[in-house]
Design an enzyme around this catalytic site. Structure first.
Site, mmCIF file in Angstrom:
data_model
loop_
_atom_site.group_PDB
_atom_site.id
_atom_site.type_symbol
_atom_site.label_atom_id
_atom_site.label_comp_id
_atom_site.label_asym_id
_atom_site.label_seq_id
_atom_site.Cartn_x
_atom_site.Cartn_y
_atom_site.Cartn_z
ATOM 1 N N ARG A 103 55.509 50.867 -8.379
ATOM 2 C CA ARG A 103 55.742 51.941 -9.349
ATOM 3 C C ARG A 103 57.167 51.943 -9.881
ATOM 4 O O ARG A 103 57.396 52.290 -11.039
ATOM 5 C CB ARG A 103 55.421 53.297 -8.717
ATOM 6 C CG ARG A 103 53.936 53.480 -8.591
ATOM 7 C CD ARG A 103 53.587 54.828 -8.040
ATOM 8 N NE ARG A 103 52.157 55.053 -8.196
ATOM 9 C CZ ARG A 103 51.470 55.965 -7.532
ATOM 10 N NH1 ARG A 103 52.080 56.764 -6.677
ATOM 11 N NH2 ARG A 103 50.188 56.107 -7.738
ATOM 12 N N GLY A 132 44.033 60.614 -10.284
ATOM 13 C CA GLY A 132 43.610 61.958 -10.690
ATOM 14 C C GLY A 132 43.728 62.183 -12.187
ATOM 15 O O GLY A 132 42.849 62.794 -12.809
ATOM 16 N N GLY A 143 41.666 55.514 -8.301
ATOM 17 C CA GLY A 143 42.617 54.864 -7.403
ATOM 18 C C GLY A 143 41.970 53.789 -6.536
ATOM 19 O O GLY A 143 42.503 52.686 -6.388
ATOM 20 N N LYS A 161 31.706 60.628 -3.406
ATOM 21 C CA LYS A 161 30.952 61.874 -3.581
ATOM 22 C C LYS A 161 30.658 62.192 -5.040
ATOM 23 O O LYS A 161 31.486 61.971 -5.910
ATOM 24 C CB LYS A 161 31.751 63.041 -2.983
ATOM 25 C CG LYS A 161 31.813 63.014 -1.472
ATOM 26 C CD LYS A 161 32.567 64.202 -0.936
ATOM 27 C CE LYS A 161 34.028 64.131 -1.368
ATOM 28 N NZ LYS A 161 34.855 65.232 -0.960
HETATM 29 P P1 ADP Z 1 37.983 56.138 -6.996
HETATM 30 O O1 ADP Z 1 39.267 56.393 -6.241
HETATM 31 O O2 ADP Z 1 37.929 54.763 -7.584
HETATM 32 O O3 ADP Z 1 37.678 57.219 -7.974
HETATM 33 P P2 ADP Z 1 36.443 57.330 -4.880
HETATM 34 O O4 ADP Z 1 37.672 57.927 -4.321
HETATM 35 O O5 ADP Z 1 35.456 58.238 -5.487
HETATM 36 O O6 ADP Z 1 36.800 56.146 -5.909
HETATM 37 O O7 ADP Z 1 35.653 56.567 -3.739
HETATM 38 C C1 ADP Z 1 36.190 55.500 -3.018
HETATM 39 C C2 ADP Z 1 35.653 55.479 -1.611
HETATM 40 O O8 ADP Z 1 34.247 55.533 -1.604
HETATM 41 C C3 ADP Z 1 36.030 54.200 -0.908
HETATM 42 O O9 ADP Z 1 36.922 54.499 0.141
HETATM 43 C C4 ADP Z 1 34.713 53.646 -0.384
HETATM 44 O O10 ADP Z 1 34.789 53.171 0.949
HETATM 45 C C5 ADP Z 1 33.799 54.847 -0.459
HETATM 46 N N1 ADP Z 1 32.392 54.473 -0.580
HETATM 47 C C6 ADP Z 1 31.846 53.661 -1.508
HETATM 48 N N2 ADP Z 1 30.529 53.492 -1.272
HETATM 49 C C7 ADP Z 1 30.237 54.205 -0.163
HETATM 50 C C8 ADP Z 1 29.043 54.417 0.594
HETATM 51 N N3 ADP Z 1 27.899 53.860 0.258
HETATM 52 N N4 ADP Z 1 29.128 55.234 1.669
HETATM 53 C C9 ADP Z 1 30.307 55.797 2.016
HETATM 54 N N5 ADP Z 1 31.455 55.633 1.352
HETATM 55 C C10 ADP Z 1 31.425 54.839 0.272
HETATM 56 MG MG MG Z 2 39.766 57.698 -4.608
#
Ligand code: ADP
Ligand code: MG
Length: 387
Positions: free
Chosen positions: A35, A367, A344, A201
């Protein structure tokens, strides 16, 4: 179009620059200086054009007196000194005589880094609540405000929005690139426009889904969030992650957008076994999308004119469950599809698998990008004047 740093003259002007120096620090040692390095383009442009540069950034959260020790920007100051070709000063206070004196004596082309703006969050949340007095005080040091802290743009804090309101302003190179690329991918009007949603989620992403589902051609759903959709369709999902509160929400989406939503047909269980979605046992959890699903998803991705990815397809941190995420990225790369990666963890996956130079844009603001993709106006951008 927002004003940028290129719209001003800087000779002998004092510029207040908001950076994102929120870097990981372990025992006083910076473990990843990406960064800081990313900010150099803006910093060097300003100082080489004669600005007296005062830089603000937050680092972590400050809720107690101990947090201040833990989250000092001093290590960032030491690193910045190594990275630039000019004198750098550090003010250990965010307010008061030391800061005022350093600011007063700053010469053209020199830099003053101010201690973590969130020191002002303890005991009162002056920075985070965009306190007017604090904003006025900080703004009084400068002639022009430049915002280059994209990751904070979804926050209306004193050091971005508060100061920004009070001075002539513009975005720096980093913010400009993020915003232009997001604007292009969202608004260029080419189709098929395919959205890939994953991650843990549903609840983290409802705004994004709501905003994108009306704009896209297809929405491919994997990751942990697909199981709430599968459950809403009546499947046994075993011990897979479930978001009970959003079951109804998923049902409604499936009713209203059955032609757009594409769900997995097979998955990889926590035991590493490939299963059809109607064969999942109560004792099993789905940790990745399966090979047939990858094929189905790739059929959509190959013909896309633009793709937004938000969330990994599986627990990619574990090699056994990384395949779905990896294969989709590979497909987008070899077919040269215009792809924007938001989130992220999605960006972390792209870096982990070595695709950091293969896509249209990998957004750095977790975010902030989520809120942008969710259709929210970012206060740190809104405060900047139009050209
Ligand atoms: P981003 O940061 O790209 O928006 P999220 O924070 O929503 O993504 O989700 C990332 C997390 O989701 C990762 O740590 C990953 O391990 C978890 N994840 C992905 N698929 C599954 C799954 N089937 N069950 C549990 N966790 C999952
Ligand atoms: Mg995330």
């Amino acid at each position: 179009m927002k004003k940028t740093l290129l719209d001003y003259e800087y000779s002998n002007k004092t510029v207040l620059l908001r950076c994102d120096f929120n870097v990981p620090i372990d025992n006083g040692v910076i473990t990843d200086d990406k960064r800081i390095v990313a900010s150099l383009k803006t910093i060097n442009y300003l100082i080489s054009n004669g600005a007296k540069l005062i830089i603000f950034s937050h680092l972590g959260k400050v809720k107690t007196e101990e947090d201040k020790l833990k989250n000092s920007l001093y290590p960032v100051y030491k690193r910045l000194e190594e990275l630039v070709n000019t004198k750098v000063y550090f003010s250990k206070v965010t307010r008061g005589e030391e800061l005022e004196k350093l600011a007063r004596n700053l010469k053209s082309g020199e830099i003053l880094l101010v201690e973590n703006t969130r020191y002002e969050d303890y005991p009162n949340k002056l920075e985070s609540d965009c306190d007017e007095e604090l904003s006025k005080y900080w703004a009084s040091f400068g002639d022009i405000f430049i915002n280059d802290a994209y990751g904070t743009c979804h926050r209306g804090h004193a050091s971005n929005v508060g100061i920004g309101k009070l001075l002539p302003n513009g975005v720096g190179y980093l913010v400009n690139e993020e915003v232009s690329k997001l604007d292009v991918i969202m608004n260029e009007g080419t189709y098929p426009f395919v959205v890939v949603m994953g991650g843990k989620k549903v609840s983290d992403k409802t705004l994004v889904i709501d905003n994108l589902i009306n704009k896209c051609t297809k929405i491919l759903i994997g990751g942990g969030m697909c199981f709430t959709f599968l459950k809403a369709k009546g499947y046994e999902i075993g011990k897979s992650v479930i978001d009970e509160d959003n079951l109804e929400y998923c049902k409604k989406l499936l009713d209203n957008y059955s032609d757009k939503i594409v769900l997995p047909i097979d998955i990889v269980t926590d035991q590493g076994i490939v299963k059809k979605v109607d064969d999942i046992m109560p004792s099993e959890a789905g940790f990745d999308i399966g090979p047939e699903t990858i094929e189905v998803f790739n059929v959509e991705l190959k013909v896309a004119k633009r793709v937004v990815i938000n969330g990994p397809m599986g627990v990619f941190e574990d090699e056994r469950f990384a395949n779905g995420t990896k294969e989709l990225l590979e497909c987008l790369k070899v077919n040269n599809i215009k792809t924007l990666i938001g989130g992220g963890d999605s960006a972390a996956a792209v870096n982990l698998f070595g695709y950091e130079n293969d896509f249209y844009h990998i957004s750095t603001g977790g975010g902030a990008t989520l809120e942008y993709l969710g259709g929210t106006k970012l206060p740190g951008i809104e405060v900047i004047s139009e050209k």
